[in-house]
Design a protein around this motif. Structure first.
Motif, PDB file in Angstrom:
ATOM      1  N   LYS A 119       8.697   1.305   0.163  1.00  0.00           N
ATOM      2  CA  LYS A 119       9.176   0.390  -0.556  1.00  0.00           C
ATOM      3  C   LYS A 119       8.797  -1.067  -0.633  1.00  0.00           C
ATOM      4  N   ASN A 120       7.640  -1.194   0.481  1.00  0.00           N
ATOM      5  CA  ASN A 120       6.974  -2.310   0.552  1.00  0.00           C
ATOM      6  C   ASN A 120       5.508  -2.380   0.515  1.00  0.00           C
ATOM      7  N   ILE A 121       4.785  -1.465   0.236  1.00  0.00           N
ATOM      8  CA  ILE A 121       3.313  -1.228   0.256  1.00  0.00           C
ATOM      9  C   ILE A 121       2.715  -2.536  -0.466  1.00  0.00           C
ATOM     10  N   ASP A 122       3.349  -3.112  -1.734  1.00  0.00           N
ATOM     11  CA  ASP A 122       2.643  -4.196  -2.283  1.00  0.00           C
ATOM     12  C   ASP A 122       2.617  -5.497  -1.230  1.00  0.00           C
ATOM     13  N   LYS A 123       3.907  -5.573  -0.565  1.00  0.00           N
ATOM     14  CA  LYS A 123       3.998  -6.836   0.383  1.00  0.00           C
ATOM     15  C   LYS A 123       2.932  -6.393   1.542  1.00  0.00           C
ATOM     16  N   ILE A 124       2.944  -5.336   2.072  1.00  0.00           N
ATOM     17  CA  ILE A 124       1.939  -4.909   3.065  1.00  0.00           C
ATOM     18  C   ILE A 124       0.516  -5.398   2.967  1.00  0.00           C
ATOM     19  N   ILE A 125       0.024  -4.870   1.595  1.00  0.00           N
ATOM     20  CA  ILE A 125      -1.490  -5.313   0.846  1.00  0.00           C
ATOM     21  C   ILE A 125      -1.418  -6.808   0.672  1.00  0.00           C
ATOM     22  N   ALA A 126      -0.634  -7.440   0.386  1.00  0.00           N
ATOM     23  CA  ALA A 126      -0.562  -8.639   0.020  1.00  0.00           C
ATOM     24  C   ALA A 126      -0.660  -9.809   1.404  1.00  0.00           C
ATOM     25  N   GLU A 127      -0.157  -9.064   2.339  1.00  0.00           N
ATOM     26  CA  GLU A 127       0.061 -10.065   3.601  1.00  0.00           C
ATOM     27  C   GLU A 127      -0.700  -9.495   5.048  1.00  0.00           C
ATOM     28  N   THR A 128      -1.127  -8.358   4.921  1.00  0.00           N
ATOM     29  CA  THR A 128      -1.955  -7.810   6.112  1.00  0.00           C
ATOM     30  C   THR A 128      -3.554  -7.626   5.912  1.00  0.00           C
ATOM     31  N   LYS A 129      -4.130  -7.516   6.914  1.00  0.00           N
ATOM     32  CA  LYS A 129      -5.731  -7.438   6.777  1.00  0.00           C
ATOM     33  C   LYS A 129      -6.016  -5.985   6.584  1.00  0.00           C
ATOM     34  N   GLU A 130      -7.355  -5.825   6.307  1.00  0.00           N
ATOM     35  CA  GLU A 130      -7.679  -4.333   5.774  1.00  0.00           C
ATOM     36  C   GLU A 130      -7.424  -3.322   6.813  1.00  0.00           C
ATOM     37  N   ASP A 131      -7.489  -3.777   8.288  1.00  0.00           N
ATOM     38  CA  ASP A 131      -7.460  -2.534   9.278  1.00  0.00           C
ATOM     39  C   ASP A 131      -5.917  -2.060   9.277  1.00  0.00           C
ATOM     40  N   VAL A 132      -5.154  -2.940   8.919  1.00  0.00           N
ATOM     41  CA  VAL A 132      -3.601  -2.640   9.033  1.00  0.00           C
ATOM     42  C   VAL A 132      -3.403  -1.733   7.505  1.00  0.00           C
ATOM     43  N   ILE A 133      -3.821  -2.214   6.628  1.00  0.00           N
ATOM     44  CA  ILE A 133      -3.801  -1.556   5.333  1.00  0.00           C
ATOM     45  C   ILE A 133      -4.437  -0.041   5.439  1.00  0.00           C
ATOM     46  N   ALA A 134      -5.476  -0.090   6.062  1.00  0.00           N
ATOM     47  CA  ALA A 134      -6.125   1.369   6.161  1.00  0.00           C
ATOM     48  C   ALA A 134      -5.150   2.241   7.211  1.00  0.00           C
ATOM     49  N   GLU A 135      -4.607   1.617   8.011  1.00  0.00           N
ATOM     50  CA  GLU A 135      -3.864   2.480   9.047  1.00  0.00           C
ATOM     51  C   GLU A 135      -2.682   3.010   8.377  1.00  0.00           C
ATOM     52  N   VAL A 136      -1.970   2.202   7.560  1.00  0.00           N
ATOM     53  CA  VAL A 136      -0.717   2.617   6.583  1.00  0.00           C
ATOM     54  C   VAL A 136      -1.175   3.848   5.966  1.00  0.00           C
ATOM     55  N   GLY A 137      -2.373   3.885   5.305  1.00  0.00           N
ATOM     56  CA  GLY A 137      -2.953   5.071   4.494  1.00  0.00           C
ATOM     57  C   GLY A 137      -3.234   6.142   5.136  1.00  0.00           C
ATOM     58  N   ILE A 138      -3.754   5.976   6.406  1.00  0.00           N
ATOM     59  CA  ILE A 138      -3.789   7.179   7.296  1.00  0.00           C
ATOM     60  C   ILE A 138      -2.617   7.791   7.940  1.00  0.00           C
TER      61      ILE A 138
END
Length: 359
Positions: A258-277
């Motif tokens: 539901k919130n992936i676009d907000k996560i990508i817009a507001e967090t750093k690359e390491d957090v974005i990568a962790e979501v994908g993992i």
């Protein structure tokens, strides 16, 4: 005429090959991008501090089972046992725990970082947490993952048992300061067969960060929330060793979708990568969230330096190892492996640093 014709086709083939080669450079596959980062970090891996080399090597071994990371695993064991040797001889009594913790906590007080100030404020009334959670527990859990324990394991467990972790893991201010670390620690306690406060933490976490209040969170606090979510999944997987059942954490995966676009817009690359993992751990590689995160991470790679710089453009390999090893895992996922353990991969434990013994 035949010679001209042959030359024409030769140059056509040469041109097509050149276009294809340039296209691969301009549009590398995810795996090629992961290899680019590997080629940047691995030639210098053993120039890194033990913590950094161990962090990288352990994750890469759990992905690949490649014995070339054996030296990094040994460095990690040496770091762990060095900590435990010190703790079991110098930080034993309640007074020693208090003094050690206050000294460590003072470092947070003097740091200019917002996160450090939040941690200092939250932890100053329970400073022993810095020793128990940030120090002792993580080292004991890592030894346990290897199938090992410290020779003074009984004494170290007695120290843990003097303190009620429920106090730390259910405190809203502590969660705002240490969400990801607390997620790790509640699973480590369960892994060690000590206190089981996993559910207490998750309930308190969700009460501290209700989804309806996301827009009221600062950028730092929103990142802390997402970081906490990713580490619940990581810790439940014993850090990339066991697959995750999505249904057991449906609320987290639903939130991500539901919130992936907000996560990508507001967090750093390491957090974005962790979501994908997190999705990869649950066997959800075909989920659109994975491709979204992979695309963002691939685009973040600086082709000149072969790595993902910090948000300020810093290209230091040691400080950038965390985000880059996560990027490798996301872009070139190889599944979960229960490793390395002394029973399943004994060849990795031919030499065990002094102070560690088999469980």
């Amino acid at each position: 005429m035949r010679l001209v014709h042959s030359r024409y086709w030769f140059f056509c083939l040469l041109f097509c090959w050149s276009v294809a080669a340039n296209s691969l450079q301009l549009n590398p596959t995810y795996q090629q991008s992961a290899n680019q980062i590997r080629q940047t970090f691995e030639p210098r891996l053993y120039t890194f501090p033990a913590y950094t080399a161990g962090h990288y090597g352990l994750r890469m071994y759990r992905q690949s089972l490649d014995p070339k990371y054996a030296a990094a695993i040994w460095m990690d064991m040496a770091r762990v046992v060095s900590n435990l040797n010190r703790y079991s001889t110098e930080v034993v009594t309640p007074e020693q725990v208090q003094q050690y913790s206050l000294t460590r906590l003072a470092n947070y007080k003097t740091s200019p970082k917002e996160r450090s100030q939040i941690r200092y404020k939250a932890t100053q009334t329970m400073p022993e947490y810095v020793y128990l959670g940030v120090g002792l527990l993580g080292s004991m859990a890592r030894a346990d993952e290897y199938g090992l324990k410290h020779q003074n394991d009984t004494q170290l467990r007695q120290i843990l048992r003097r303190y009620d972790f429920k106090k730390y893991v259910t405190d809203p201010e502590m969660i705002k300061a240490w969400a990801a670390q607390l997620a790790n620690q509640v699973y480590w306690l369960r892994q060690l067969g000590e206190q089981d406060v996993v559910n207490d933490f998750i309930i308190a976490f969700r009460e501290t960060y209700p989804d309806s209040q996301d827009n009221q969170l600062s950028s730092q606090q929103y990142s802390n929330k997402i970081y906490g979510l990713t580490h619940i999944i990581f810790a439940a997987s014993k850090y990339y060793q066991l697959p995750i059942n999505e249904k057991n954490y449906q609320w987290i995966f639903d939130y991500y979708r539901k919130n992936i676009d907000k996560i990508i817009a507001e967090t750093k690359e390491d957090v974005i990568a962790e979501v994908g993992i997190n999705f990869l751990l649950a066997g959800l590689e075909a989920d659109p969230v994975v491709d979204k995160t992979r695309n963002v991470i691939q685009q973040a790679i600086n082709p000149q330096h072969g790595m993902i710089p910090s948000v300020t453009g810093d290209i230091d390999l040691v400080s950038g190892e965390h985000r880059n090893v996560l990027a490798i895992m996301l872009l070139d996922w190889k599944g979960t492996h229960l490793a390395p353990t002394i029973s399943l991969q004994p060849q990795m434990f031919k030499s065990i640093p002094y102070g560690l013994i088999a469980k």
